[in-house]
Design a protein around this motif. Structure first.
Motif, PDB file in Angstrom:
ATOM      1  N   HIS A  35    -110.115   3.366  63.466  1.00 19.64           N
ATOM      2  CA  HIS A  35    -109.105   3.601  62.386  1.00 19.64           C
ATOM      3  C   HIS A  35    -108.801   2.416  61.654  1.00 19.64           C
ATOM      4  O   HIS A  35    -108.431   2.728  60.413  1.00 19.64           O
ATOM      5  N   ASP A  51    -107.511  -7.394  69.140  1.00 22.10           N
ATOM      6  CA  ASP A  51    -108.127  -6.857  70.511  1.00 22.10           C
ATOM      7  C   ASP A  51    -108.031  -7.942  71.591  1.00 22.10           C
ATOM      8  O   ASP A  51    -108.458  -8.905  71.172  1.00 22.10           O
ATOM      9  N   ASP A  99    -103.125   1.915  69.021  1.00 19.16           N
ATOM     10  CA  ASP A  99    -103.629   3.134  69.850  1.00 19.16           C
ATOM     11  C   ASP A  99    -103.852   2.546  71.125  1.00 19.16           C
ATOM     12  O   ASP A  99    -105.022   2.049  71.520  1.00 19.16           O
ATOM     13  N   GLN A 106    -115.284   1.203  76.325  1.00 17.86           N
ATOM     14  CA  GLN A 106    -114.732   0.173  77.898  1.00 17.86           C
ATOM     15  C   GLN A 106    -115.262   1.358  78.958  1.00 17.86           C
ATOM     16  O   GLN A 106    -115.665   0.799  79.819  1.00 17.86           O
TER      17      GLN A 106
HETATM   18  N1  SAH Z   1    -108.393   2.621  67.462  1.00 23.01           N
HETATM   19  C1  SAH Z   1    -109.573   2.135  68.017  1.00 23.01           C
HETATM   20  C2  SAH Z   1    -109.758   2.436  69.340  1.00 23.01           C
HETATM   21  C3  SAH Z   1    -108.673   1.823  70.349  1.00 23.01           C
HETATM   22  S1  SAH Z   1    -108.854   1.946  71.899  1.00 23.01           S
HETATM   23  C4  SAH Z   1    -110.650   2.718  67.078  1.00 23.01           C
HETATM   24  O1  SAH Z   1    -110.649   3.321  66.374  1.00 23.01           O
HETATM   25  O2  SAH Z   1    -111.824   2.357  67.540  1.00 23.01           O
HETATM   26  C5  SAH Z   1    -107.962   0.746  72.810  1.00 23.01           C
HETATM   27  C6  SAH Z   1    -108.228  -0.559  72.490  1.00 23.01           C
HETATM   28  O3  SAH Z   1    -106.943  -1.319  72.771  1.00 23.01           O
HETATM   29  C7  SAH Z   1    -109.180  -1.271  73.385  1.00 23.01           C
HETATM   30  O4  SAH Z   1    -110.392  -1.871  72.784  1.00 23.01           O
HETATM   31  C8  SAH Z   1    -108.334  -2.423  74.335  1.00 23.01           C
HETATM   32  O5  SAH Z   1    -109.185  -3.247  74.351  1.00 23.01           O
HETATM   33  C9  SAH Z   1    -107.139  -2.326  73.489  1.00 23.01           C
HETATM   34  N2  SAH Z   1    -106.146  -3.155  73.957  1.00 23.01           N
HETATM   35  C10 SAH Z   1    -105.493  -2.333  75.026  1.00 23.01           C
HETATM   36  N3  SAH Z   1    -104.523  -3.241  75.413  1.00 23.01           N
HETATM   37  C11 SAH Z   1    -104.176  -4.173  74.687  1.00 23.01           C
HETATM   38  C12 SAH Z   1    -103.271  -5.049  74.288  1.00 23.01           C
HETATM   39  N4  SAH Z   1    -102.259  -5.330  75.295  1.00 23.01           N
HETATM   40  N5  SAH Z   1    -103.351  -6.038  73.456  1.00 23.01           N
HETATM   41  C13 SAH Z   1    -104.643  -6.003  72.587  1.00 23.01           C
HETATM   42  N6  SAH Z   1    -105.511  -5.109  72.865  1.00 23.01           N
HETATM   43  C14 SAH Z   1    -105.448  -4.151  73.699  1.00 23.01           C
END
Ligand code: SAH
Length: 296
Positions: A35, A51, A99, A106
């Motif tokens: 994104h 992240d 997102d 993961q």
């Molecule tokens: N939009 C991303 C995909 C995101 S997937 C893309 O385009 O590639 C969701 C991500 O959110 C994961 O990498 C996960 O580690 C992160 N995540 C989930 N909960 C989180 C939190 N509380 N704080 C920071 N990152 C988080």
């Protein structure tokens, strides 16, 4: 970008975020950077990518290398958004995206313990630098709390039987691999012919949400993020299960009514992915996108 991870509902997210207007955008869950890349390609001046997973950040760094001068990657929990932005001397931003949930990396990468498709250590932490693994939590948690967790986060009606089976099994030997846990769960659930999904799926989802405290403080985070939006800036949130979407929906609605935030919800109903996207990307199947705009 690594094959296999396709960002979900990118066109819809960009339509709301309007990165072509330029400015500073926060990607609260940068993941593999899909994104964020779309934001930069569209014209974002600067992207702050957060992240909690160091492996994800390493991958995002590769994806976003062509825009390295415009990108700041931060290892943090998005619930610490205020201190992340304060640390960068940023008061207000021009848009923000969250997102939620786990990435396909993961889920698919060996050794993380999210999936029962392979036998591996039962970890499930998104941030492996801190906190207790699923195996550690399962070893010490009372039967009653295990049952409540599996019921609440997995919407699993056989949660009591599963919790009992876990407690019985851990007396014999530690439950520290995905396959051992999946086998215990499958045996604890009465079988009724054809199963559309593996009966261990709901328990694995529940434990993952519990280990990472995925729903805790989501409301507080959304409120904090909303306060950091410049007038006209949008907040876009993509969620992947009903528990999460319910919190997003209610929190955005509450913020709309609160006098000191001045937020307007732009999505009466959540947007969902189109059939074409779902066919190409199974992760899109349960995605729900909600957006809001900061008013003057
Ligand atoms: N939009 C991303 C995909 C995101 S997937 C893309 O385009 O590639 C969701 C991500 O959110 C994961 O990498 C996960 O580690 C992160 N995540 C989930 N909960 C989180 C939190 N509380 N704080 C920071 N990152 C988080």
């Amino acid at each position: 970008m690594r094959a296999g991870h396709v960002p979900v509902m990118t066109a819809e997210a960009m339509r709301y975020l309007q990165p072509e207007r330029g400015g500073v955008f926060v990607d609260c869950t940068v993941g593999l950077g899909g994104h964020s890349r779309a934001m930069l390609e569209a014209g974002a001046t600067r992207v702050i990518g957060i992240d909690r997973d160091l492996d994800a950040l390493a991958q995002a760094r590769v994806t976003l290398a062509p825009w390295a001068a415009k990108v700041e990657l931060v290892h943090s929990d998005y619930r610490a958004i205020d201190s992340v932005l304060d640390g960068l001397n940023i008061t207000l931003v021009d848009g923000a995206l969250a997102d939620l949930g786990v990435s396909s990396m993961q889920f698919d990468e060996p050794g993380r313990g999210f999936s029962f498709q392979r036998d591996e250590p039962l970890d499930m932490r998104m941030d492996r630098s801190t906190g207790q693994t699923a195996a550690e939590l399962i070893a010490i948690t009372a039967e009653r709390e295990l049952a409540d967790t599996i019921y609440a986060y997995g919407e699993e009606r056989f949660s009591r039987r599963i919790a009992r089976a876990i407690v019985e099994a851990r007396r014999e030997a530690p439950i520290d691999t995905t396959l051992r846990l999946a086998t215990i769960v499958r045996r604890a659930i009465p079988t009724r012919g054809y199963q559309r999904i593996d009966p261990a799926t709901r328990t694995f989802q529940a434990l993952r949400i519990w280990v990472n405290r995925e729903l805790d403080g989501l409301d507080v985070f959304l409120g904090a993020m909303a306060k950091r939006l410049r007038v006209g800036a949008r907040l876009v949130v993509i969620s992947f299960h009903s528990l999460e979407d319910r919190i997003v929906k209610h929190t955005l609605r509450a913020l709309e009514k609160s006098a000191d935030v001045a937020l307007k919800v732009l999505t009466k109903k959540p947007l969902v992915a189109g059939d074409e996207e779902i066919a190409l990307n199974p992760r899109a199947r349960s995605a729900k996108l909600r957006a809001a705009e900061k008013l003057a």
